[in-house]
Design an enzyme around this catalytic site. Structure first.
Site, mmCIF file in Angstrom:
data_model
loop_
_atom_site.group_PDB
_atom_site.id
_atom_site.type_symbol
_atom_site.label_atom_id
_atom_site.label_comp_id
_atom_site.label_asym_id
_atom_site.label_seq_id
_atom_site.Cartn_x
_atom_site.Cartn_y
_atom_site.Cartn_z
ATOM 1 N N LYS A 46 -6.159 -12.304 -8.121
ATOM 2 C CA LYS A 46 -4.714 -12.457 -8.373
ATOM 3 C C LYS A 46 -3.899 -12.156 -7.102
ATOM 4 O O LYS A 46 -2.965 -12.896 -6.765
ATOM 5 C CB LYS A 46 -4.324 -11.487 -9.501
ATOM 6 C CG LYS A 46 -2.856 -11.271 -9.706
ATOM 7 C CD LYS A 46 -2.598 -10.337 -10.867
ATOM 8 C CE LYS A 46 -2.847 -8.882 -10.550
ATOM 9 N NZ LYS A 46 -1.773 -8.169 -9.873
ATOM 10 N N CYS B 229 -7.779 -7.743 -9.854
ATOM 11 C CA CYS B 229 -6.895 -7.513 -8.704
ATOM 12 C C CYS B 229 -7.085 -8.517 -7.570
ATOM 13 O O CYS B 229 -6.152 -9.248 -7.231
ATOM 14 C CB CYS B 229 -7.101 -6.098 -8.173
ATOM 15 S SG CYS B 229 -6.899 -4.854 -9.433
ATOM 16 N N PHE C 253 -17.498 -2.796 2.026
ATOM 17 C CA PHE C 253 -17.043 -4.135 1.623
ATOM 18 C C PHE C 253 -17.698 -5.244 2.446
ATOM 19 O O PHE C 253 -17.112 -6.283 2.703
ATOM 20 C CB PHE C 253 -15.506 -4.231 1.625
ATOM 21 C CG PHE C 253 -14.940 -3.632 0.355
ATOM 22 C CD1 PHE C 253 -14.916 -2.263 0.176
ATOM 23 C CD2 PHE C 253 -14.502 -4.436 -0.679
ATOM 24 C CE1 PHE C 253 -14.468 -1.697 -1.007
ATOM 25 C CE2 PHE C 253 -14.048 -3.882 -1.877
ATOM 26 C CZ PHE C 253 -14.027 -2.504 -2.032
ATOM 27 N N LEU C 254 -18.938 -4.967 2.835
ATOM 28 C CA LEU C 254 -19.724 -6.002 3.514
ATOM 29 C C LEU C 254 -20.990 -6.276 2.706
ATOM 30 O O LEU C 254 -22.032 -6.583 3.274
ATOM 31 C CB LEU C 254 -20.099 -5.545 4.926
ATOM 32 C CG LEU C 254 -19.086 -5.759 6.041
ATOM 33 C CD1 LEU C 254 -19.689 -5.391 7.395
ATOM 34 C CD2 LEU C 254 -18.570 -7.198 6.089
ATOM 35 N N GLY D 265 -22.956 -11.027 -2.044
ATOM 36 C CA GLY D 265 -23.270 -11.079 -3.469
ATOM 37 C C GLY D 265 -22.671 -12.303 -4.122
ATOM 38 O O GLY D 265 -22.523 -13.354 -3.480
ATOM 39 N N ASN E 55 -5.743 -5.405 -0.055
ATOM 40 C CA ASN E 55 -6.674 -6.127 -0.936
ATOM 41 C C ASN E 55 -7.186 -7.404 -0.277
ATOM 42 O O ASN E 55 -8.360 -7.747 -0.397
ATOM 43 C CB ASN E 55 -6.006 -6.444 -2.284
ATOM 44 C CG ASN E 55 -6.139 -5.292 -3.257
ATOM 45 O OD1 ASN E 55 -6.683 -4.245 -2.921
ATOM 46 N ND2 ASN E 55 -5.652 -5.464 -4.477
ATOM 47 N N GLU F 124 -0.719 1.282 -5.521
ATOM 48 C CA GLU F 124 -1.929 2.063 -5.807
ATOM 49 C C GLU F 124 -3.145 1.434 -5.139
ATOM 50 O O GLU F 124 -3.178 0.224 -4.907
ATOM 51 C CB GLU F 124 -2.124 2.182 -7.321
ATOM 52 C CG GLU F 124 -2.154 0.877 -8.083
ATOM 53 C CD GLU F 124 -3.523 0.247 -8.156
ATOM 54 O OE1 GLU F 124 -4.494 0.972 -7.931
ATOM 55 O OE2 GLU F 124 -3.603 -0.965 -8.414
ATOM 56 N N PHE F 125 -4.123 2.292 -4.846
ATOM 57 C CA PHE F 125 -5.367 1.812 -4.214
ATOM 58 C C PHE F 125 -6.572 2.317 -4.997
ATOM 59 O O PHE F 125 -7.554 2.773 -4.433
ATOM 60 C CB PHE F 125 -5.407 2.265 -2.743
ATOM 61 C CG PHE F 125 -4.224 1.770 -1.951
ATOM 62 C CD1 PHE F 125 -4.174 0.456 -1.512
ATOM 63 C CD2 PHE F 125 -3.137 2.604 -1.695
ATOM 64 C CE1 PHE F 125 -3.065 -0.017 -0.813
ATOM 65 C CE2 PHE F 125 -2.029 2.143 -0.998
ATOM 66 C CZ PHE F 125 -1.993 0.822 -0.549
ATOM 67 N N LEU F 126 -6.442 2.302 -6.325
ATOM 68 C CA LEU F 126 -7.503 2.824 -7.187
ATOM 69 C C LEU F 126 -8.508 1.726 -7.485
ATOM 70 O O LEU F 126 -8.130 0.610 -7.818
ATOM 71 C CB LEU F 126 -6.911 3.314 -8.517
ATOM 72 C CG LEU F 126 -5.671 4.202 -8.438
ATOM 73 C CD1 LEU F 126 -5.154 4.489 -9.846
ATOM 74 C CD2 LEU F 126 -6.013 5.490 -7.711
HETATM 75 C C1 UGA Z 1 -9.556 -3.226 -5.826
HETATM 76 C C2 UGA Z 1 -9.329 -2.395 -4.568
HETATM 77 O O1 UGA Z 1 -10.586 -1.973 -4.025
HETATM 78 C C3 UGA Z 1 -8.456 -1.175 -4.873
HETATM 79 O O2 UGA Z 1 -8.190 -0.460 -3.671
HETATM 80 C C4 UGA Z 1 -7.138 -1.658 -5.493
HETATM 81 O O3 UGA Z 1 -6.322 -0.574 -5.865
HETATM 82 C C5 UGA Z 1 -7.442 -2.465 -6.741
HETATM 83 O O4 UGA Z 1 -8.292 -3.583 -6.392
HETATM 84 C C6 UGA Z 1 -6.134 -2.956 -7.304
HETATM 85 O O5 UGA Z 1 -5.462 -3.731 -6.633
HETATM 86 O O6 UGA Z 1 -5.750 -2.491 -8.372
HETATM 87 P P1 UGA Z 1 -11.213 -3.067 -7.928
HETATM 88 O O7 UGA Z 1 -10.753 -4.459 -8.229
HETATM 89 O O8 UGA Z 1 -11.218 -2.066 -9.017
HETATM 90 O O9 UGA Z 1 -10.312 -2.440 -6.751
HETATM 91 O O10 UGA Z 1 -12.715 -3.145 -7.410
HETATM 92 P P2 UGA Z 1 -13.456 -3.242 -5.998
HETATM 93 O O11 UGA Z 1 -14.415 -2.139 -5.898
HETATM 94 O O12 UGA Z 1 -12.522 -3.416 -4.878
HETATM 95 O O13 UGA Z 1 -14.303 -4.597 -6.193
HETATM 96 C C7 UGA Z 1 -13.682 -5.868 -6.344
HETATM 97 C C8 UGA Z 1 -14.721 -6.959 -6.381
HETATM 98 O O14 UGA Z 1 -15.328 -7.140 -5.096
HETATM 99 C C9 UGA Z 1 -15.882 -6.698 -7.364
HETATM 100 O O15 UGA Z 1 -16.188 -7.886 -8.045
HETATM 101 C C10 UGA Z 1 -17.041 -6.298 -6.446
HETATM 102 O O16 UGA Z 1 -18.300 -6.598 -6.994
HETATM 103 C C11 UGA Z 1 -16.752 -7.156 -5.210
HETATM 104 N N1 UGA Z 1 -17.338 -6.613 -3.965
HETATM 105 C C12 UGA Z 1 -16.950 -5.410 -3.486
HETATM 106 C C13 UGA Z 1 -18.274 -7.376 -3.268
HETATM 107 O O17 UGA Z 1 -18.652 -8.494 -3.684
HETATM 108 N N2 UGA Z 1 -18.793 -6.873 -2.099
HETATM 109 C C14 UGA Z 1 -18.423 -5.684 -1.600
HETATM 110 O O18 UGA Z 1 -18.935 -5.296 -0.513
HETATM 111 C C15 UGA Z 1 -17.484 -4.916 -2.318
#
Ligand code: UGA
Length: 436
Positions: free
Chosen positions: A263, A260, A249-250, A253, A208, A148-150
């Protein structure tokens, strides 16, 4: 199709609700009786935008049911396995929940079944599950990997509008079943990639890890940006507009958190070690991420240098690992609070969704108050720290912010960069990341 979903966590429940919307008859199973009782009463066990509404409408249309019975679940045509695979003490995914599910299916199955692995599992698990049933049962099991990619906070949108669907499978029977399950997406011409199960399993970790690599990359560049007097937001625009790089994703922060990325990165590092793959990129990604919070906290300490911080209070906005969720697992805000709470007199913490979970995660901290309104007690605090990019933090009321004793904002997600000048004219000191 009659489909059972095993595990009613973020992945299972969202998948079940969305598959019911696609027209399938869904039976969600969990061994946690309390969760199933709650779901039967129409209450979701966690917050995810749109999920409660979707569950309510599918329940009303008789398209979704909840059970603890494997006897019932194994009467379905296909079973999605969506149980958690948490990190064990060596950094590998712990497959004990998966093994319990397999044993329960084996005990109860009375007919041939299609098993779809949605849990994030190490490469080789599809083969392991295949062999498991081949050795132990006379029935025929088709085993498919469908990672999944949710993203939490937008999981329903992601499920219903997938960038792609990955299917690791072998043979026409498996393909036919998956084509029936995802018929709507095939009709709507979404991209579906059929591949070897090992490729599907690795695709999940690679996706991921690549996203986490982008985050650690920009965070590392943000240090350079601070050092040379550049602005990381301008650099991001500069590189992100190159289509080969892309701007998602750039965002510099506090680093990545959640259940996810940390891990899965650990698991990939362990896989690399197992196969003696040298020069690991992701192990550096992990180190950079671990260091990013310290980098931010050092900015706070630098600002308070020479002051008796045990007489100072802080206001913290954002406690979940990201906005629009109540999930605080591996949240950077929680780590930050644990780190700085002992040095400050008091902390006031606000999150519209995650306060309850945060208060449980921070039970050992006794100098914190969880507030229900974000400006409450602001005049008693010295500085504001922003930990998530929640929409409601992007336009703060400057009259309120001016009440901070030190009129200082530490922006851990660079969400106020566009208002830097305005803040300055109001006499508010602003500290972002990579914007010296
Ligand atoms: C992530 C992936 O984006 C999903 O595609 C994947 O399905 C999921 O893991 C999983 O393996 O179940 P998620 O963990 O819900 O999803 O959240 P993200 O939006 O990816 O953010 C992850 C972390 O990265 C957050 O702490 C967010 O604040 C941080 N982040 C994200 C940044 O620091 N900078 C960014 O530009 C984007």
């Amino acid at each position: 199709m009659n489909i059972a979903i095993i595990g009613t966590g973020y992945v299972g429940l969202v998948s079940g609700a969305c598959l019911s919307k696609l027209g399938h008859n869904i039976l969600c199973l969990d061994i946690n009786k309390k969760v199933i009782q709650k779901l039967k009463k129409g209450r979701a066990p966690f917050y995810e935008p749109g999920l409660s509404e979707l569950l309510a409408s599918s329940t009303q249309q008789d398209k979704i049911h909840f059970t603890t019975s494997y006897k019932l679940a194994t009467k379905s045509d296909a079973i999605f396995i969506c149980v958690d695979t948490p990190q064990d003490k060596n950094g590998n995914p712990d497959l004990s929940s998966l093994n319990e599910v397999l044993a329960s299916i084996l005990r109860n199955a009375k007919k041939d079944l299609t098993i779809i692995l949605k849990s994030t599992v190490p490469v080789g698990t599809n083969e392991y599950v295949n062999n498991y049933f081949k050795l132990k049962s006379d029935l025929s099991f088709a085993v498919i990997s469908n990672p999944e990619f949710l993203r939490e906070g937008s999981a329903i949108k992601d499920f219903m509008n997938p960038d792609r669907i990955i299917l690791g499978l072998e043979g026409p029977r498996s393909k036919r079943v998956m084509q029936e399950i995802y018929a709507t997406f095939i009709d709507q011409k979404y991209k579906i990639f059929y591949m070897k199960p090992e490729s599907a399993e690795l695709t999940k970790y690679a996706a991921n890890s690549f996203l986490a690599t982008k985050i650690s990359f920009i965070n590392k560049i943000s240090h350079l940006s601070d050092a040379v007097g550049a602005d990381i937001e301008e650099v991001k625009r500069g590189i992100g507009s190159d289509l080969r790089i892309g701007s998602s994703f750039l965002d510099a922060g506090l680093g990545y958190g959640g259940s996810c990325f940390p891990k899965d990165i650990k698991a990939l590092i362990e896989m690399e070690k197992k196969f003696n793959i040298k020069h690991s990129i992701v192990s550096t990604v992990e180190k950079v991420n671990d260091n990013q919070l310290e980098y931010f906290i050092a900015k706070i300490h630098h600002f308070f240098k020479g002051q008796d911080t045990t007489k100072c209070a802080l206001l913290i906005w954002g406690l979940a690992f990201k906005p629009n969720t109540d999930d605080v697992r591996d949240s950077l805000a929680i780590k930050l609070i644990k780190n700085i709470a002992p040095q400050f007199q008091h902390l006031y913490a606000y999150d519209a969704l995650a306060s309850k979970n945060a208060s449980l995660a921070l039970a050992e901290i006794d100098n914190i108050t969880f507030i229900k309104k974000k400006y409450k007690n602001i005049a008693r605090t010295h500085a504001l720290i922003i930990c998530t990019e929640s929409q409601e933090f992007t336009r703060p009321n400057l009259c309120e912010v001016n009440k901070l004793k030190h009129q200082a904002i530490f922006d851990g997600r660079n969400i106020l960069t566009k208002q830097k000048k305005k803040l300055k004219t109001q006499g508010i000191s602003y500290f972002g990341i990579g914007q010296s």
